[in-house]
Design a protein around this motif. Structure first.
Motif, PDB file in Angstrom:
ATOM      1  N   MET A  41       2.157   4.102 -11.838  1.00 15.61           N
ATOM      2  CA  MET A  41       1.130   3.318 -11.158  1.00 15.61           C
ATOM      3  C   MET A  41       0.312   4.242 -10.266  1.00 15.61           C
ATOM      4  N   LEU A  42      -0.962   3.943 -10.164  1.00 20.13           N
ATOM      5  CA  LEU A  42      -1.871   4.692  -9.312  1.00 20.13           C
ATOM      6  C   LEU A  42      -2.727   3.715  -8.524  1.00 20.13           C
ATOM      7  N   ILE A  43      -2.722   3.855  -7.213  1.00 20.49           N
ATOM      8  CA  ILE A  43      -3.599   3.014  -6.393  1.00 20.49           C
ATOM      9  C   ILE A  43      -5.019   3.547  -6.547  1.00 20.49           C
ATOM     10  N   THR A  44      -5.902   2.693  -7.043  1.00 19.85           N
ATOM     11  CA  THR A  44      -7.287   3.101  -7.298  1.00 19.85           C
ATOM     12  C   THR A  44      -8.248   2.623  -6.216  1.00 19.85           C
ATOM     13  N   GLU A  45      -7.825   1.632  -5.455  1.00 17.24           N
ATOM     14  CA  GLU A  45      -8.650   1.130  -4.358  1.00 17.24           C
ATOM     15  C   GLU A  45      -7.732   0.477  -3.332  1.00 17.24           C
ATOM     16  N   SER A  46      -8.038   0.729  -2.079  1.00 21.62           N
ATOM     17  CA  SER A  46      -7.226   0.173  -0.999  1.00 21.62           C
ATOM     18  C   SER A  46      -8.139  -0.200   0.161  1.00 21.62           C
ATOM     19  N   VAL A  47      -8.178  -1.486   0.476  1.00 20.78           N
ATOM     20  CA  VAL A  47      -8.970  -1.980   1.592  1.00 20.78           C
ATOM     21  C   VAL A  47      -7.976  -2.491   2.634  1.00 20.78           C
ATOM     22  N   ASN A  66       0.800  -1.221   0.000  1.00 23.56           N
ATOM     23  CA  ASN A  66       0.000   0.000   0.000  1.00 23.56           C
ATOM     24  C   ASN A  66       0.838   1.280   0.000  1.00 23.56           C
ATOM     25  N   ASP A  67       2.138   1.165   0.230  1.00 19.95           N
ATOM     26  CA  ASP A  67       3.059   2.309   0.291  1.00 19.95           C
ATOM     27  C   ASP A  67       4.158   2.084  -0.749  1.00 19.95           C
ATOM     28  N   TYR A  68       4.130   2.834  -1.846  1.00 15.38           N
ATOM     29  CA  TYR A  68       5.106   2.626  -2.916  1.00 15.38           C
ATOM     30  C   TYR A  68       6.550   2.769  -2.448  1.00 15.38           C
ATOM     31  N   LYS A  69       6.781   3.568  -1.421  1.00 15.88           N
ATOM     32  CA  LYS A  69       8.160   3.731  -0.939  1.00 15.88           C
ATOM     33  C   LYS A  69       8.679   2.453  -0.291  1.00 15.88           C
ATOM     34  N   GLN A  70       7.775   1.540   0.081  1.00 18.28           N
ATOM     35  CA  GLN A  70       8.212   0.266   0.656  1.00 18.28           C
ATOM     36  C   GLN A  70       8.438  -0.813  -0.408  1.00 18.28           C
ATOM     37  N   PHE A  74       7.142  10.214  -6.619  1.00 14.16           N
ATOM     38  CA  PHE A  74       5.941   9.855  -5.881  1.00 14.16           C
ATOM     39  C   PHE A  74       5.045  11.085  -5.817  1.00 14.16           C
ATOM     40  N   SER A  75       3.732  10.858  -5.909  1.00 11.06           N
ATOM     41  CA  SER A  75       2.801  11.975  -5.792  1.00 11.06           C
ATOM     42  C   SER A  75       1.517  11.489  -5.137  1.00 11.06           C
ATOM     43  N   GLY A  76       0.680  12.446  -4.784  1.00  4.19           N
ATOM     44  CA  GLY A  76      -0.562  12.107  -4.109  1.00  4.19           C
ATOM     45  C   GLY A  76      -0.306  11.755  -2.656  1.00  4.19           C
ATOM     46  N   PRO A  77      -1.275  11.103  -2.018  1.00  4.70           N
ATOM     47  CA  PRO A  77      -1.068  10.701  -0.627  1.00  4.70           C
ATOM     48  C   PRO A  77       0.079   9.691  -0.530  1.00  4.70           C
ATOM     49  N   ALA A  78       0.668   9.586   0.652  1.00  3.78           N
ATOM     50  CA  ALA A  78       1.799   8.667   0.849  1.00  3.78           C
ATOM     51  C   ALA A  78       1.384   7.212   0.675  1.00  3.78           C
ATOM     52  N   THR A  79       0.151   6.890   1.058  1.00  2.86           N
ATOM     53  CA  THR A  79      -0.320   5.513   0.972  1.00  2.86           C
ATOM     54  C   THR A  79      -1.776   5.505   0.520  1.00  2.86           C
ATOM     55  N   GLY A  80      -2.215   4.347   0.085  1.00  4.25           N
ATOM     56  CA  GLY A  80      -3.630   4.144  -0.215  1.00  4.25           C
ATOM     57  C   GLY A  80      -4.109   4.791  -1.496  1.00  4.25           C
ATOM     58  N   LYS A  81      -5.427   4.876  -1.603  1.00  5.06           N
ATOM     59  CA  LYS A  81      -6.076   5.393  -2.811  1.00  5.06           C
ATOM     60  C   LYS A  81      -5.517   6.764  -3.167  1.00  5.06           C
TER      61      LYS A  81
END
Length: 178
Positions: free
Chosen positions: A96-102, A51-55, A73-80
């Motif tokens: 890559m863009l996280i579009t959904e995160s549960v 969920n965290d691209y930096k990881q 990296f852009s947008g929030p640090a983690t999640g959608k």
């Protein structure tokens, strides 16, 4: 004599191209690659790695292929809404863009390549708890336009990309089980 050889060579080339195009036209117009691994860690420990691209540096097989890769990296640090872009001579260019995160169970990603070829794929990671750990599934699917299908005549995408998925899941397992 030379004209006959040239004509035979030209006909052979045309027959080869037509055969490849026929084979490609009969390939599916979509593809899917999926691998899974059992990790002896709870979903809550695995989820942040995805969920965290930096990881991703801890486990992504492509992060290790080019030390000179340019990342942003852009947008929030983690999640959608979290976004990650890269440019590399070794692994191409894309984002890559996280579009959904549960939390602790699923991450959906839009994956776009611009170089060496254009492709727009969907990636889904799922994490399912099980006794003593979790089963992590990594799934990528997308359209296979004609040029992709021509490549599939010569290369097995499931084996090529699947090997990277297996390596990535093994590295994720090592990182999560620390």
């Amino acid at each position: 004599m030379f004209k006959t050889i040239a004509l035979i060579a030209a006909v052979a080339i045309v027959v080869f191209i037509v055969a490849v195009l026929i084979l490609a036209a009969n390939k599916p117009d979509t593809f899917r690659v999926q691998r899974q691994a059992t990790i002896q860690a709870p979903p809550e420990k695995i989820f942040p790695l995805i969920n965290d691209y930096k990881q991703w540096a801890a486990w992504s097989p492509w992060e290790k292929k080019d030390a000179a890769m340019k990342r942003s990296f852009s947008g929030p640090a983690t999640g959608k809404g979290a976004a990650y872009a890269w440019e590399s001579k070794e692994v191409g260019t894309g984002d890559m863009l996280i579009t959904e995160s549960v939390p602790s169970s699923m991450v959906k990603i839009d994956l776009n390549f611009t170089k060496p070829f254009e492709a727009h794929n969907k990636v889904v990671f799922t994490i399912q708890p099980q006794a003593g750990g979790s089963v992590v599934s990594w799934d990528m699917s997308g359209p296979a336009p004609l040029m992709s299908r021509v490549m599939h005549v010569f290369f097995n995408i499931d084996k090529m990309v699947g090997k990277d998925f297996e390596d990535g899941l093994a590295a994720m397992k090592a990182a999560a089980e620390k």
